[in-house]
Design an enzyme around this catalytic site. Structure first.
Site, PDB file in Angstrom:
ATOM      1  CG  ASP A   1      -5.108   3.508   4.287  1.00 63.46           C
ATOM      2  OD1 ASP A   1      -3.956   3.357   4.828  1.00 63.46           O
ATOM      3  OD2 ASP A   1      -5.497   3.104   3.082  1.00 63.46           O
TER       4      ASP A   1
ATOM      5  CD  GLU B   1       9.740   7.804   1.156  1.00 66.98           C
ATOM      6  OE1 GLU B   1       8.639   8.100   1.742  1.00 66.98           O
ATOM      7  OE2 GLU B   1      10.635   8.449   1.602  1.00 66.98           O
TER       8      GLU B   1
ATOM      9  CE  LYS C   1       5.953  10.047   1.459  1.00 69.68           C
ATOM     10  NZ  LYS C   1       5.212   9.640   2.542  1.00 69.68           N
TER      11      LYS C   1
ATOM     12  CB  SER D   1      12.774   7.589   5.667  1.00 69.83           C
ATOM     13  OG  SER D   1      11.773   6.624   4.926  1.00 69.83           O
TER      14      SER D   1
ATOM     15  CG  HIS E   1      12.857  10.015   9.659  1.00 72.30           C
ATOM     16  ND1 HIS E   1      13.966   9.740   9.758  1.00 72.30           N
ATOM     17  CD2 HIS E   1      12.100   9.067   8.889  1.00 72.30           C
ATOM     18  CE1 HIS E   1      14.193   8.649   9.485  1.00 72.30           C
ATOM     19  NE2 HIS E   1      13.012   8.053   8.601  1.00 72.30           N
TER      20      HIS E   1
ATOM     21  CG  ASN F   1      17.775   6.583   7.611  1.00 70.85           C
ATOM     22  OD1 ASN F   1      18.005   5.729   8.808  1.00 70.85           O
ATOM     23  ND2 ASN F   1      16.545   6.427   7.499  1.00 70.85           N
TER      24      ASN F   1
HETATM   25  N1  LIG Z   1       8.510   1.363   7.438  1.00 73.67           N
HETATM   26  C1  LIG Z   1       9.318   1.996   7.802  1.00 73.67           C
HETATM   27  O1  LIG Z   1      10.378   1.513   8.446  1.00 73.67           O
HETATM   28  C2  LIG Z   1       9.494   3.472   7.852  1.00 73.67           C
HETATM   29  C3  LIG Z   1      10.515   4.163   8.738  1.00 73.67           C
HETATM   30  C4  LIG Z   1      10.387   5.482   8.730  1.00 73.67           C
HETATM   31  C5  LIG Z   1       9.646   6.393   7.542  1.00 73.67           C
HETATM   32  N2  LIG Z   1       8.821   5.642   6.745  1.00 73.67           N
HETATM   33  C6  LIG Z   1       7.969   6.155   5.939  1.00 73.67           C
HETATM   34  O2  LIG Z   1       6.637   6.098   6.383  1.00 73.67           O
HETATM   35  C7  LIG Z   1       5.751   6.296   5.096  1.00 73.67           C
HETATM   36  C8  LIG Z   1       4.938   4.920   5.339  1.00 73.67           C
HETATM   37  O3  LIG Z   1       5.639   3.899   5.142  1.00 73.67           O
HETATM   38  P1  LIG Z   1       4.749   2.611   5.622  1.00 73.67           P
HETATM   39  O4  LIG Z   1       5.841   1.412   5.801  1.00 73.67           O
HETATM   40  O5  LIG Z   1       3.908   2.721   6.699  1.00 73.67           O
HETATM   41  O6  LIG Z   1       3.846   2.340   4.296  1.00 73.67           O
HETATM   42  P2  LIG Z   1       2.706   0.926   4.148  1.00 73.67           P
HETATM   43  O7  LIG Z   1       2.750   0.611   2.912  1.00 73.67           O
HETATM   44  O8  LIG Z   1       2.782   0.012   5.307  1.00 73.67           O
HETATM   45  O9  LIG Z   1       1.428   2.043   4.345  1.00 73.67           O
HETATM   46  C9  LIG Z   1       1.011   3.104   3.522  1.00 73.67           C
HETATM   47  C10 LIG Z   1      -0.474   3.343   3.666  1.00 73.67           C
HETATM   48  O10 LIG Z   1      -1.116   4.497   3.065  1.00 73.67           O
HETATM   49  C11 LIG Z   1      -1.959   4.188   2.471  1.00 73.67           C
HETATM   50  N3  LIG Z   1      -2.339   5.230   1.520  1.00 73.67           N
HETATM   51  C12 LIG Z   1      -1.538   5.559   0.184  1.00 73.67           C
HETATM   52  N4  LIG Z   1      -2.025   6.348  -0.524  1.00 73.67           N
HETATM   53  C13 LIG Z   1      -2.954   7.050   0.345  1.00 73.67           C
HETATM   54  C14 LIG Z   1      -3.850   8.319  -0.048  1.00 73.67           C
HETATM   55  N5  LIG Z   1      -3.611   9.054  -0.774  1.00 73.67           N
HETATM   56  N6  LIG Z   1      -4.759   8.580   1.320  1.00 73.67           N
HETATM   57  C15 LIG Z   1      -4.668   7.737   2.294  1.00 73.67           C
HETATM   58  N7  LIG Z   1      -4.037   6.590   2.515  1.00 73.67           N
HETATM   59  C16 LIG Z   1      -3.350   6.164   1.494  1.00 73.67           C
HETATM   60  C17 LIG Z   1      -2.039   2.712   1.850  1.00 73.67           C
HETATM   61  O11 LIG Z   1      -3.442   2.112   1.767  1.00 73.67           O
HETATM   62  C18 LIG Z   1      -1.265   2.019   3.252  1.00 73.67           C
HETATM   63  O12 LIG Z   1      -2.335   1.469   4.129  1.00 73.67           O
HETATM   64  C19 LIG Z   1       6.812   6.216   3.880  1.00 73.67           C
HETATM   65  O13 LIG Z   1       6.884   7.557   3.550  1.00 73.67           O
HETATM   66  C20 LIG Z   1       8.215   5.477   4.380  1.00 73.67           C
HETATM   67  O14 LIG Z   1       9.071   6.177   3.694  1.00 73.67           O
HETATM   68  C21 LIG Z   1       8.971   4.110   6.926  1.00 73.67           C
END
Ligand SMILES: NC(=O)c1ccc[n+]([C@@H]2O[C@H](COP(=O)([O-])OP(=O)(O)OC[C@H]3O[C@@H](n4cnc5c(N)ncnc54)[C@H](O)[C@@H]3O)[C@@H](O)[C@H]2O)c1
Length: 444
Positions: free
Chosen positions: A68, A127, A132, A154, A175, A225
């Site tokens: 991170d 997201e 990404k 997602s 996913h 979904n």
């Molecule tokens: N939360 C859910 O229920 C869920 C479910 C399925 C999929 N997702 C997907 O998972 C992904 C992450 O979601 P989340 O809820 O864990 O997000 P989050 O905000 O909790 O965590 C994202 C992390 O990524 C880090 N980050 C951002 N840019 C970065 C980079 N360039 N290099 C390294 N680290 C970086 C941030 O510091 C943060 O700690 C998203 O794509 C989301 O759509 C989420």
């Protein structure tokens, strides 16, 4: 809708076992295909999902580098993994010694360059397509040509994300569902150019993580979904406009066998999360009104669910019990009046029928469109990721149990009464015309 008689229970349990087993046998992937089992991994993004995904790697005995760029987020992510391990010890799932061995497999790192030697990278950052793509472009430069590059997106287009790496054949969607170290479902999203070897290695990984890995295609919401939002939740919201209360709907769906009703689930997950997903969705494609308009209105009012003590229900401080809220009833009445929708009362049977038959119709469309390989895969997805009652076998099994001619007749009735969102899938009509059931499509 029909209740399954007791004597069917063994047949259903047997069907479910086979459905879950067969997800690993993908018709488009040759049996016995050679692939390298994954032993080293990296996860980019140490947030909610990243820390759960990293925990899964440890549980499968795979060493993992958690990256991170935000050092506080990285420390929090590592602390979450530690909590997950301790939780497993406390619940008696693993010994202290095993927890120690797993702990030794994880390390944190601040830069993407630090993942160069691993066999798979899973990206779980914010997201956002541009961010990404930036990460995948870096991964393309800093990892070996054999490294699998996966994204946990997602809602975004997998093909666009993995193209940025220059190695789309190694690109795949993994996913995971939240909480990622607990939920059994893993949708393995095959992109336009994803190689069979890549998919095979991911199926093996899912198995080693003790998850049900189901291969699906690229499209809004993938399989689970898409059915949830365009089928189940849309129908729920339509019924809220037509006169149901959130409690009416939740009561009907819990009597059917779901552990929680859809409105309580939305409140727990956070009304704002789905609201943001819809904002993203509508940049690319539209849906006929009314589409989740109650959730939109709740989101605009800041009624974000349990965390704000108001959502579809009202909550007392530090209590998770949902209480009906007259403000929500008034909101639904207004949204209905704006659209000239008459309000009436519903039976539990009708509520269940409309929710489940929407799942069935959209599920069949997904099979027809090639996003799902077969009905049993859809059942495996809904049983493992969405709490569809096991004793019902899954939405596709349930449809066969009702009989497809009856299913089609009911869907056609709703089509003429409600409109386009109930248009019966052409595959459903074909199957009925040929006197076949959905199970006849369950090639292993
Ligand atoms: N939360 C859910 O229920 C869920 C479910 C399925 C999929 N997702 C997907 O998972 C992904 C992450 O979601 P989340 O809820 O864990 O997000 P989050 O905000 O909790 O965590 C994202 C992390 O990524 C880090 N980050 C951002 N840019 C970065 C980079 N360039 N290099 C390294 N680290 C970086 C941030 O510091 C943060 O700690 C998203 O794509 C989301 O759509 C989420």
């Amino acid at each position: 809708m029909s209740q399954q008689p007791e004597e069917n229970n063994d047949a259903i349990a047997d069907y479910v076992r086979r459905a879950e087993h067969n997800t690993a046998r993908v018709p488009s992937i040759p049996e016995g295909i050679a692939f390298s089992p994954i032993k080293t991994a990296a996860v980019i993004g140490a947030g909610t999902m990243g820390s759960g995904i990293a925990t899964n790697f440890l549980n499968a005995g795979v060493s993992v580098t958690l990256v991170d760029t935000n050092s506080e987020a990285l420390s929090r992510g590592l602390a979450t993994i530690e909590r997950n391990l301790q939780g497993a010890v406390k619940r008696g799932l693993i010994t202290e010694e095993l927890a120690g061995q797993r702990r030794a497999l994880v390390k944190g790192a601040p830069r993407i360059e630090d993942v160069s030697g691993v066999e798979i990278v899973i990206e779980a950052i914010f997201e956002n397509l541009a961010l990404k793509r930036q990460v995948f472009e870096q991964l393309g430069r800093h990892t070996a040509s054999s490294t699998i590059l996966a994204t946990n997106t997602s809602t975004l287009d997998l093909n666009e994300i993995v193209a940025a790496s220059g190695r789309p054949e190694k690109g795949v969607g993994l996913h995971f569902f939240s909480p990622a170290h607990v939920m059994k479902l893993l949708e393995i999203v095959r992109g336009r150019e994803t190689s069979s070897e890549t998919v095979a290695a991911c199926l093996d990984l899912a198995h080693r993580m003790r998850k049900t890995g189901v291969v699906v295609g690229v499209g809004f919401g993938f399989v689970g979904n898409k059915m949830l939002l365009d089928g189940y939740f849309r129908e729920v919201e339509l019924m809220l406009l037509e006169g149901c209360s959130p409690a009416d709907i939740d009561r009907a769906m819990t009597s059917f066998g779901f552990a929680m009703g859809p409105c309580a689930v939305s409140d727990m997950a956070g009304v704002d999360i789905a609201y943001l997903i819809r904002k993203e969705l509508f940049q690319k494609e539209t849906r006929p009104d009314p589409y989740l308009v109650v959730s939109d209105a709740l989101g605009e009012l800041g009624r974000n669910g349990m965390k704000s003590q108001k959502g579809f229900y009202r909550y007392d401080p530090s209590d998770r019990t949902p209480h009906p809220d007259a403000e929500v009833d008034a909101l639904c009445e207004k949204l209905a009046a704006d659209r000239g929708i008459m309000r009436r009362t519903f039976t539990e049977e009708e509520i269940v029928e409309r929710c489940v038959l929407q799942l069935v119709n959209i599920g069949i469309q997904l099979i027809d469109g090639g996003l799902a390989a077969r009905p049993s895969d859809i059942d495996a997805i809904w049983l493992n990721g969405y709490g569809f009652p096991r004793r019902r076998g899954g939405p596709m099994y349930y449809a066969d149990d009702l009989g497809l001619p009856k299913v089609l007749e009911r869907i056609e009735t709703y089509h003429s009464r409600i409109g386009e969102v109930w248009r019966p899938s052409p595959l459903l009509k074909r199957l009925v015309g040929e006197r076949r059931d959905l199970n006849s499509l369950n090639i292993a």
